[in-house]
Write a protein that holds these residues in place. Structure first.
Motif, PDB file in Angstrom:
ATOM      1  N   SER A   1      16.844   9.285 -23.881  1.00  0.00           N
ATOM      2  CA  SER A   1      17.366   8.135 -24.614  1.00  0.00           C
ATOM      3  C   SER A   1      17.138   8.298 -26.120  1.00  0.00           C
ATOM      4  CB  SER A   1      16.703   6.857 -24.109  1.00  0.00           C
ATOM      5  OG  SER A   1      17.145   5.758 -24.838  1.00  0.00           O
ATOM      6  N   MET A   2      15.957   8.773 -26.481  1.00  0.00           N
ATOM      7  CA  MET A   2      15.630   8.985 -27.888  1.00  0.00           C
ATOM      8  C   MET A   2      16.551  10.057 -28.488  1.00  0.00           C
ATOM      9  SD  MET A   2      12.010  10.078 -29.636  1.00  0.00           S
ATOM     10  CE  MET A   2      12.040  11.694 -28.891  1.00  0.00           C
ATOM     11  N   ILE A   3      16.765  11.133 -27.755  1.00  0.00           N
ATOM     12  CA  ILE A   3      17.637  12.201 -28.237  1.00  0.00           C
ATOM     13  C   ILE A   3      19.068  11.686 -28.385  1.00  0.00           C
ATOM     14  CG2 ILE A   3      18.685  14.414 -27.612  1.00  0.00           C
ATOM     15  CD1 ILE A   3      15.933  15.149 -26.373  1.00  0.00           C
ATOM     16  N   ALA A   4      19.536  10.930 -27.412  1.00  0.00           N
ATOM     17  CA  ALA A   4      20.891  10.366 -27.469  1.00  0.00           C
ATOM     18  C   ALA A   4      21.046   9.457 -28.685  1.00  0.00           C
ATOM     19  CB  ALA A   4      21.210   9.615 -26.188  1.00  0.00           C
ATOM     20  N   ASN A   5      20.032   8.650 -28.963  1.00  0.00           N
ATOM     21  CA  ASN A   5      20.080   7.758 -30.128  1.00  0.00           C
ATOM     22  C   ASN A   5      20.120   8.546 -31.438  1.00  0.00           C
ATOM     23  OD1 ASN A   5      20.115   5.433 -28.579  1.00  0.00           O
ATOM     24  ND2 ASN A   5      17.892   5.158 -28.655  1.00  0.00           N
ATOM     25  N   ARG A   6      19.335   9.597 -31.507  1.00  0.00           N
ATOM     26  CA  ARG A   6      19.321  10.413 -32.721  1.00  0.00           C
ATOM     27  C   ARG A   6      20.642  11.143 -32.913  1.00  0.00           C
ATOM     28  NH1 ARG A   6      13.194  12.860 -33.071  1.00  0.00           N
ATOM     29  NH2 ARG A   6      12.211  10.853 -33.490  1.00  0.00           N
ATOM     30  N   LEU A   7      21.186  11.668 -31.825  1.00  0.00           N
ATOM     31  CA  LEU A   7      22.492  12.334 -31.915  1.00  0.00           C
ATOM     32  C   LEU A   7      23.583  11.360 -32.341  1.00  0.00           C
ATOM     33  CD1 LEU A   7      22.590  14.837 -28.917  1.00  0.00           C
ATOM     34  CD2 LEU A   7      22.742  15.362 -31.351  1.00  0.00           C
ATOM     35  N   SER A   8      23.516  10.160 -31.830  1.00  0.00           N
ATOM     36  CA  SER A   8      24.483   9.140 -32.208  1.00  0.00           C
ATOM     37  C   SER A   8      24.399   8.848 -33.709  1.00  0.00           C
ATOM     38  CB  SER A   8      24.254   7.864 -31.400  1.00  0.00           C
ATOM     39  OG  SER A   8      25.159   6.871 -31.789  1.00  0.00           O
ATOM     40  N   ALA A   9      23.191   8.736 -34.218  1.00  0.00           N
ATOM     41  CA  ALA A   9      23.003   8.494 -35.656  1.00  0.00           C
ATOM     42  C   ALA A   9      23.519   9.675 -36.478  1.00  0.00           C
ATOM     43  CB  ALA A   9      21.529   8.234 -35.960  1.00  0.00           C
ATOM     44  N   LEU A  10      23.272  10.892 -35.995  1.00  0.00           N
ATOM     45  CA  LEU A  10      23.763  12.081 -36.696  1.00  0.00           C
ATOM     46  C   LEU A  10      25.290  12.145 -36.684  1.00  0.00           C
ATOM     47  CD1 LEU A  10      21.259  14.839 -35.510  1.00  0.00           C
ATOM     48  CD2 LEU A  10      21.513  13.916 -37.825  1.00  0.00           C
ATOM     49  N   ARG A  11      25.897  11.762 -35.575  1.00  0.00           N
ATOM     50  CA  ARG A  11      27.360  11.749 -35.492  1.00  0.00           C
ATOM     51  C   ARG A  11      27.949  10.751 -36.482  1.00  0.00           C
ATOM     52  NH1 ARG A  11      30.023  13.754 -30.581  1.00  0.00           N
ATOM     53  NH2 ARG A  11      31.554  12.117 -30.846  1.00  0.00           N
ATOM     54  N   ILE A  12      27.324   9.593 -36.603  1.00  0.00           N
ATOM     55  CA  ILE A  12      27.802   8.578 -37.555  1.00  0.00           C
ATOM     56  C   ILE A  12      27.697   9.111 -38.984  1.00  0.00           C
ATOM     57  CG2 ILE A  12      27.266   6.314 -38.564  1.00  0.00           C
ATOM     58  CD1 ILE A  12      26.541   5.455 -35.639  1.00  0.00           C
ATOM     59  N   ARG A  13      26.589   9.738 -39.303  1.00  0.00           N
ATOM     60  CA  ARG A  13      26.412  10.311 -40.642  1.00  0.00           C
ATOM     61  C   ARG A  13      27.420  11.439 -40.875  1.00  0.00           C
ATOM     62  NH1 ARG A  13      20.761  12.539 -41.894  1.00  0.00           N
ATOM     63  NH2 ARG A  13      20.413  11.129 -40.173  1.00  0.00           N
ATOM     64  N   PHE A  14      27.662  12.246 -39.851  1.00  0.00           N
ATOM     65  CA  PHE A  14      28.643  13.320 -39.952  1.00  0.00           C
ATOM     66  C   PHE A  14      30.035  12.752 -40.234  1.00  0.00           C
ATOM     67  CE2 PHE A  14      31.799  16.131 -37.899  1.00  0.00           C
ATOM     68  CZ  PHE A  14      31.618  17.259 -38.688  1.00  0.00           C
ATOM     69  N   LEU A  15      30.396  11.664 -39.568  1.00  0.00           N
ATOM     70  CA  LEU A  15      31.701  11.038 -39.801  1.00  0.00           C
ATOM     71  C   LEU A  15      31.827  10.542 -41.237  1.00  0.00           C
ATOM     72  CD1 LEU A  15      32.142   9.114 -36.439  1.00  0.00           C
ATOM     73  CD2 LEU A  15      33.317  11.212 -37.150  1.00  0.00           C
ATOM     74  N   ASP A  16      30.725  10.006 -41.787  1.00  0.00           N
ATOM     75  CA  ASP A  16      30.726   9.577 -43.194  1.00  0.00           C
ATOM     76  C   ASP A  16      31.019  10.764 -44.111  1.00  0.00           C
ATOM     77  OD1 ASP A  16      30.051   6.996 -42.386  1.00  0.00           O
ATOM     78  OD2 ASP A  16      27.909   7.250 -42.824  1.00  0.00           O
ATOM     79  N   VAL A  17      30.323  11.872 -43.868  1.00  0.00           N
ATOM     80  CA  VAL A  17      30.509  13.077 -44.673  1.00  0.00           C
ATOM     81  C   VAL A  17      31.910  13.641 -44.461  1.00  0.00           C
ATOM     82  CG1 VAL A  17      29.742  15.485 -44.942  1.00  0.00           C
ATOM     83  CG2 VAL A  17      28.061  13.636 -44.773  1.00  0.00           C
TER      84      VAL A  17
ATOM     85  N   ARG B   1      34.639  14.868 -47.148  1.00  0.00           N
ATOM     86  CA  ARG B   1      35.055  16.269 -47.120  1.00  0.00           C
ATOM     87  C   ARG B   1      36.562  16.390 -46.919  1.00  0.00           C
ATOM     88  NH1 ARG B   1      31.129  19.290 -43.589  1.00  0.00           N
ATOM     89  NH2 ARG B   1      29.815  18.820 -45.379  1.00  0.00           N
ATOM     90  N   MET B   2      37.117  15.551 -46.067  1.00  0.00           N
ATOM     91  CA  MET B   2      38.548  15.590 -45.808  1.00  0.00           C
ATOM     92  C   MET B   2      39.328  15.262 -47.083  1.00  0.00           C
ATOM     93  SD  MET B   2      40.659  13.685 -42.817  1.00  0.00           S
ATOM     94  CE  MET B   2      41.845  12.561 -43.502  1.00  0.00           C
ATOM     95  N   THR B   3      38.909  14.241 -47.788  1.00  0.00           N
ATOM     96  CA  THR B   3      39.574  13.854 -49.037  1.00  0.00           C
ATOM     97  C   THR B   3      39.513  14.990 -50.060  1.00  0.00           C
ATOM     98  OG1 THR B   3      39.062  11.532 -48.645  1.00  0.00           O
ATOM     99  CG2 THR B   3      39.575  12.156 -50.911  1.00  0.00           C
ATOM    100  N   GLU B   4      38.346  15.609 -50.184  1.00  0.00           N
ATOM    101  CA  GLU B   4      38.191  16.711 -51.127  1.00  0.00           C
ATOM    102  C   GLU B   4      39.074  17.899 -50.738  1.00  0.00           C
ATOM    103  OE1 GLU B   4      33.980  17.352 -50.900  1.00  0.00           O
ATOM    104  OE2 GLU B   4      33.526  15.739 -52.326  1.00  0.00           O
TER     105      GLU B   4
END
Length: 126
Positions: free
Chosen positions: A12-28, A32-35
């Motif tokens: 559960s902890m790993i899933a939560n961390r991966l979810s947070a990383l995916r959200i941050r990746f989407l922000d980036v 990146r897409m615009t650039e």
């Protein structure tokens, strides 16, 4: 019994961390897409002097490189693969490898990568 609950808590902890990383990746990814779109557009126009053209290809190469590993790790395998193709073509262009890679080839591959980025962002509701 206790071992199963620890395992469940860890998963559960790993899933939560991966979810947070995916959200941050989407922000980036949005940035990146615009650039990359702007770089692609400047290359597609065909009006850049050689030094600026190489600089734009180098910038797309670096953006693709930063995307390759992270995308695949976070479950975006297609984006990872497309980004790797862009990186390899851009590197060939910069290094003047034989057979020659053209700016048009880099732009075409960048279009594929950008399309996948747009798809991922749309599916995420962005």
């Amino acid at each position: 019994m206790e071992r199963d609950s620890v395992s469940l808590d860890t998963r559960s902890m790993i899933a939560n961390r991966l979810s947070a990383l995916r959200i941050r990746f989407l922000d980036v990814l949005e940035i990146r897409m615009t650039e990359c779109e702007a770089l692609r557009d400047s290359l597609e126009a065909g009006t850049l002097p050689e030094a600026d053209r190489v600089g734009a290809v180098r910038a797309i190469c670096f953006a693709a490189h930063k995307t390759v590993g992270v995308a695949a790790t976070l479950g975006f395998a297609d984006l990872g693969m497309l980004s790797q193709r862009v990186e390899l073509a851009a590197t060939d262009y910069i290094d003047r490898s034989e057979p020659p890679t053209t700016v048009r080839m880099v732009v075409s591959l960048a279009d594929d990568m950008l399309g996948e980025m747009a798809l991922i962002l749309a599916e995420a509701g962005r």
